[in-house]
Design a protein around this motif. Structure first.
Motif, short mmCIF file in Angstrom:
data_model
loop_
_atom_site.label_atom_id
_atom_site.label_comp_id
_atom_site.label_asym_id
_atom_site.label_seq_id
_atom_site.Cartn_x
_atom_site.Cartn_y
_atom_site.Cartn_z
N THR A 190 0.87 -1.18 0.00
CA THR A 190 0.00 0.00 0.00
C THR A 190 0.91 1.23 0.00
N ARG A 214 -2.50 -0.97 -3.61
CA ARG A 214 -3.27 0.25 -3.44
C ARG A 214 -2.32 1.44 -3.55
N VAL A 251 -4.64 6.87 7.48
CA VAL A 251 -4.53 5.78 8.46
C VAL A 251 -5.87 5.05 8.56
N GLU A 252 -6.95 5.80 8.57
CA GLU A 252 -8.29 5.17 8.67
C GLU A 252 -8.63 4.38 7.41
N LEU A 253 -8.24 4.94 6.27
CA LEU A 253 -8.56 4.29 4.98
C LEU A 253 -7.81 2.99 4.78
N THR A 254 -6.68 2.84 5.48
CA THR A 254 -5.76 1.74 5.16
C THR A 254 -5.54 0.77 6.32
N ASP A 255 -6.44 0.76 7.26
CA ASP A 255 -6.32 -0.14 8.40
C ASP A 255 -4.98 0.03 9.11
N GLY A 256 -4.65 1.28 9.43
CA GLY A 256 -3.45 1.51 10.24
C GLY A 256 -2.32 2.24 9.54
N CYS A 277 1.47 9.02 8.13
CA CYS A 277 0.43 8.16 7.54
C CYS A 277 0.97 6.75 7.30
N HIS A 279 2.38 2.97 8.33
CA HIS A 279 1.95 1.95 9.29
C HIS A 279 2.95 1.80 10.43
#
Ligand code: NAD
Ligand code: DAO
Ligand code: ZN
Ligand code: ZN
Length: 370
Positions: A190, A214, A251-256, A277, A279
């Motif tokens: 991602t 992504r 962070v919310e869009l990508t699970d962390g 942003c 992980h």
């Protein structure tokens, strides 16, 4: 000595002035190149603005060129008259500590003089009415004829159109290389790309070539989104559409958070967003954008303690003489396109318009054709 049409930057903030300059012959280890085409990069505008701590005036800017060897100085063996070349602001001598390290593309052989706008012997090859004009990033591609050290020339496939592969002299190689060499993005990753100019869009191409799952493209100019999607972006985000910070949104869009992020703007605040942003535990952020003189980046150290990595990349970590010809060959093999980047073409006489288009956010790259 020959006469050359050139765009002179007489001082910060002034429009470039199209004039005839005198170009001195190449000295030992140097090469006279006829520039066929050159891109106009954000970094040229940055230097012209006066924000660049290394900016020296009067100078002939330009560093994203393609040209043909016209004359070689004594002892030059690796290029010959008629060869097609791309000038390198990051040379490759192959023998300095940096070149030999195998860890960096930042050859230091001619760094000191290049940073002073001079050739390795400490003098300039450009004169106007007997007064010296400085070189820029060792390239000065806004002159029809320019002189470069042999170690600052990549010899490229003669079949390649110089009015397209000139973009590999900076923006495109920088973005693609940062993804493939510096971050080494892997399949399924991602990725977030901040800034969708020539550099950011090239990072998207690199991420798509690496088969990232992504690719999140971020810009405040939504006119860039169509091309970003065409090149492989899966999500396009305008930070102005959100109340919360862009790092929180991602962070919310990508699970962390993302596995990799690339800052391609040159803004210290978006550099922070790009890092934050990422992980927890493994996310890596690569700074590509060049910030103004004296600016500093900030984050909470705990961001790094908890596994995020902050790094930077110059010219995509690409070693110009040994690796750039391979990028040209990959382009010729159809692995990626450059057409989409060239939004405008114009003669040197109109170069100030190219800067206006860039400032207005209306161009990706303008190619100046001699
Ligand atoms: P560009 O001006 O064409 O693109 C910058 C993009 O960032 C634009 O689309 C703009 O709308 C967007 N942007 C501006 N502010 C923003 C914000 N706050 N949030 C989101 N988007 C924003 O520039 P470019 O030619 O693509 O170069 C990008 C940066 O990379 C510049 O700083 C340039 O100096 C630098 N650069 C670095 C290297 C290197 O080797 N490290 C090489 C080339 C260029
Ligand atoms: O070796 O210390 C050094 C500097 C090398 C120059 C690398 C410049 C990269 C960023 C500038 C933007 C390029 C257009
Ligand atoms: Zn550039
Ligand atoms: Zn070296």
């Amino acid at each position: 000595m020959i006469k050359s049409k050139a765009a002179i930057a007489w001082g910060p903030g002034q429009p470039l002035s199209i004039e005839e300059v005198d170009v001195m012959p190449p000295q030992a280890g140097e090469v006279l190149v006829r520039i066929v085409a050159t891109g106009v990069c954000h970094t040229d505008a940055f230097t012209l603005s006066g924000e660049d701590p290394e900016g020296i005036f009067p100078a002939i800017l330009g560093h994203e060129g393609g040209g043909v060897v016209e004359q070689v100085g004594e002892g030059v063996t690796s290029v010959a008259v008629g060869d097609h070349v791309v000038p390198l602001y990051t040379p490759e001598c192959g023998e300095c500590k940096f070149c030999k390290s195998g860890k960096t593309n930042l050859c230091q052989k001619i760094r000191e003089t290049q940073g002073k706008g001079l050739m390795p012997d400490g003098t300039t090859r450009f004169y106007k009415d007997g007064e010296p004009i400085f070189h820029y990033m060792g390239c000065s591609t806004f002159s029809e004829y320019t002189v470069l050290p042999e170690i600052a020339l990549a010899k490229v496939n003669k079949e390649a159109p110089l009015d397209e592969v000139c973009l590999l002299g900076c923006g495109v190689t920088t973005g693609m290389g940062a993804v493939m060499n510096t971050a080494k993005v892997e399949e399924g990753a991602t990725v977030a790309v901040f800034g969708l100019g020539g550099v950011g869009l090239s990072a998207i191409i690199g991420a798509a070539m690496a088969k990232a799952d992504r690719i999140i493209a971020i810009d405040i100019n939504e006119s860039k989104f169509d091309l970003a999607r065409k090149l492989g972006a899966t999500d396009c985000i305008n930070p102005k559409d959100y109340e919360k910070s862009i790092q929180e949104v991602i962070v919310e869009l990508t699970d962390g958070g993302v596995d990799y992020s690339f800052e391609c703007i040159g803004n210290v605040h978006t550099m922070r967003s790009a890092l934050e942003c990422c992980h927890k535990g493994w996310g890596e952020s690569v700074i590509i954008g060049v910030a103004g003189a004296g600016q500093e980046i900030a984050t909470r150290p705990f961001q790094l303690v908890t596994g995020r990595v902050w790094k930077g990349s110059a010219f995509g970590g690409v070693k110009g003489r040994s690796e750039l010809p391979g990028y040209v060959d990959r382009y010729m093999a159809g692995e990626f396109s450059l057409d989409d980047f060239i939004t405008h073409r114009m003669p040197l006489e109109s170069i100030n318009e190219a800067f206006d288009l860039m400032h207005e956010g209306k161009s990706i790259r303008t190619v100046i054709e001699y």
